[in-house]
Design a protein around this motif. Structure first.
Motif, PDB file in Angstrom:
ATOM      1  N   SER A   1       2.341   1.729  -3.365  1.00 12.10           N
ATOM      2  CA  SER A   1       1.375   2.198  -4.365  1.00 12.10           C
ATOM      3  C   SER A   1       1.084   3.685  -4.196  1.00 12.10           C
ATOM      4  O   SER A   1       0.856   4.393  -5.173  1.00 12.10           O
ATOM      5  CB  SER A   1       0.078   1.383  -4.298  1.00 12.10           C
ATOM      6  OG  SER A   1      -0.659   1.684  -3.135  1.00 12.10           O
ATOM      7  N   ARG A   2       1.127   4.170  -2.953  1.00 14.89           N
ATOM      8  CA  ARG A   2       0.922   5.603  -2.708  1.00 14.89           C
ATOM      9  C   ARG A   2       2.118   6.416  -3.197  1.00 14.89           C
ATOM     10  O   ARG A   2       1.956   7.524  -3.696  1.00 14.89           O
ATOM     11  CB  ARG A   2       0.669   5.866  -1.218  1.00 14.89           C
ATOM     12  CG  ARG A   2      -0.588   5.196  -0.667  1.00 14.89           C
ATOM     13  CD  ARG A   2      -1.843   5.785  -1.198  1.00 14.89           C
ATOM     14  NE  ARG A   2      -2.034   7.110  -0.628  1.00 14.89           N
ATOM     15  CZ  ARG A   2      -3.043   7.904  -0.896  1.00 14.89           C
ATOM     16  NH1 ARG A   2      -3.980   7.514  -1.744  1.00 14.89           N
ATOM     17  NH2 ARG A   2      -3.137   9.097  -0.350  1.00 14.89           N
TER      18      ARG A   2
ATOM     19  N   HIS B   1       0.826  -1.208   0.000  1.00 12.63           N
ATOM     20  CA  HIS B   1       0.000   0.000   0.000  1.00 12.63           C
ATOM     21  C   HIS B   1       0.860   1.258   0.000  1.00 12.63           C
ATOM     22  O   HIS B   1       0.617   2.185  -0.786  1.00 12.63           O
ATOM     23  CB  HIS B   1      -0.937   0.010   1.211  1.00 12.63           C
ATOM     24  CG  HIS B   1      -1.774   1.243   1.285  1.00 12.63           C
ATOM     25  ND1 HIS B   1      -2.872   1.447   0.467  1.00 12.63           N
ATOM     26  CD2 HIS B   1      -1.648   2.367   2.032  1.00 12.63           C
ATOM     27  CE1 HIS B   1      -3.377   2.638   0.728  1.00 12.63           C
ATOM     28  NE2 HIS B   1      -2.666   3.210   1.669  1.00 12.63           N
TER      29      HIS B   1
ATOM     30  N   MET C   1      -6.036   3.105   3.361  1.00 10.32           N
ATOM     31  CA  MET C   1      -5.638   1.713   3.575  1.00 10.32           C
ATOM     32  C   MET C   1      -6.833   0.817   3.275  1.00 10.32           C
ATOM     33  O   MET C   1      -7.975   1.183   3.576  1.00 10.32           O
ATOM     34  CB  MET C   1      -5.224   1.490   5.028  1.00 10.32           C
ATOM     35  CG  MET C   1      -3.896   2.086   5.352  1.00 10.32           C
ATOM     36  SD  MET C   1      -2.586   1.000   4.889  1.00 10.32           S
ATOM     37  CE  MET C   1      -1.803   0.817   6.444  1.00 10.32           C
TER      38      MET C   1
END
Length: 159
Positions: free
Chosen positions: A24-25, A21, A84
Motif C-alpha cells: 500500500s505504501r 502494508h 504500520m
C-alpha cells in the motif's frame, strides 16, 4: 531431506499484513508521483501485473527489489514501513527457536509531521493542475483566488 519438508509449516495462502502494508505504501508513493503501474514496472523491468501483485501484498517484495523500488520512487526504504498499523510492528518475529522480539530502536516515520490531507488524491490533482498553468501571472491569480475563497482564520479541515 524429506523430513525437513514435512516438518516445515506451510505458508498461509493469504498475504501477510506487513506485505499488504508495504504494497500500500508503494501504491501511495507511486500515486503521489502520478506514475502508472506500467511506468513503474518498466523502470523495474517488471510487468504492470507484477507491480499490481506487489501493491496488493499478494507477492512479497524482496530486499533487492525494495531497494530498486525505493530508488525509482525516490524515498528511503524506511518509507515503506512507516505508519504500520497499531501493534503490527510490535508482533514477535518467527524464527527457528520460536518467537522473539526485535531489538530495533523506535524511529521517527519518514512523513512525521506531514498532514494526511496532503496525501489525498484531490490535493495531489489540484497541485498538479496548478503547476500545469504555464503563465506565472495566471498561476498567481489562481493562487490569490483560492486563498480569498477560504477564511484566513479557519483551521484546516478536509472532508
Amino acid at each position: 531431506m524429506a523430513e525437513e519438508i514435512v516438518g516445515r509449516p506451510e505458508r498461509e495462502s493469504r498475504p501477510s499484513p506487513i506485505d499488504i502494508h508495504v504494497g500500500s505504501r508503494v501504491r501511495l508513493r507511486r500515486t503521489l508521483l502520478g506514475m502508472s503501474q506500467e511506468r513503474l514496472g518498466d523502470a523495474l523491468g517488471l510487468t504492470f501485473q507484477q507491480v499490481q501483485k506487489y501493491e496488493r501484498g499478494v507477492n512479497r517484495v524482496g530486499a533487492s527489489r525494495l531497494f530498486d523500488i525505493s530508488r525509482v520512487l525516490d524515498v528511503p526504504i524506511s518509507y515503506f514501513f512507516d505508519d504500520m498499523p497499531e501493534g503490527l510492528s510490535e508482533t514477535p518475529i518467527s524464527g527457528p527457536r520460536g518467537r522473539v522480539y526485535g531489538f530495533a530502536e523506535q524511529q521517527e516515520p519518514f512523513n512525521a509531521g506531514v498532514d494526511d490531507n496532503l496525501t489525498k488524491r484531490e490535493t495531489l490533482e489540484l497541485v498538479r493542475a496548478y503547476y500545469r498553468i504555464t503563465d506565472p501571472a495566471m498561476r498567481k491569480r489562481m493562487f490569490d483566488l483560492m486563498k480569498s475563497l477560504a477564511p484566513a482564520d479557519a483551521p484546516f479541515e478536509a472532508n
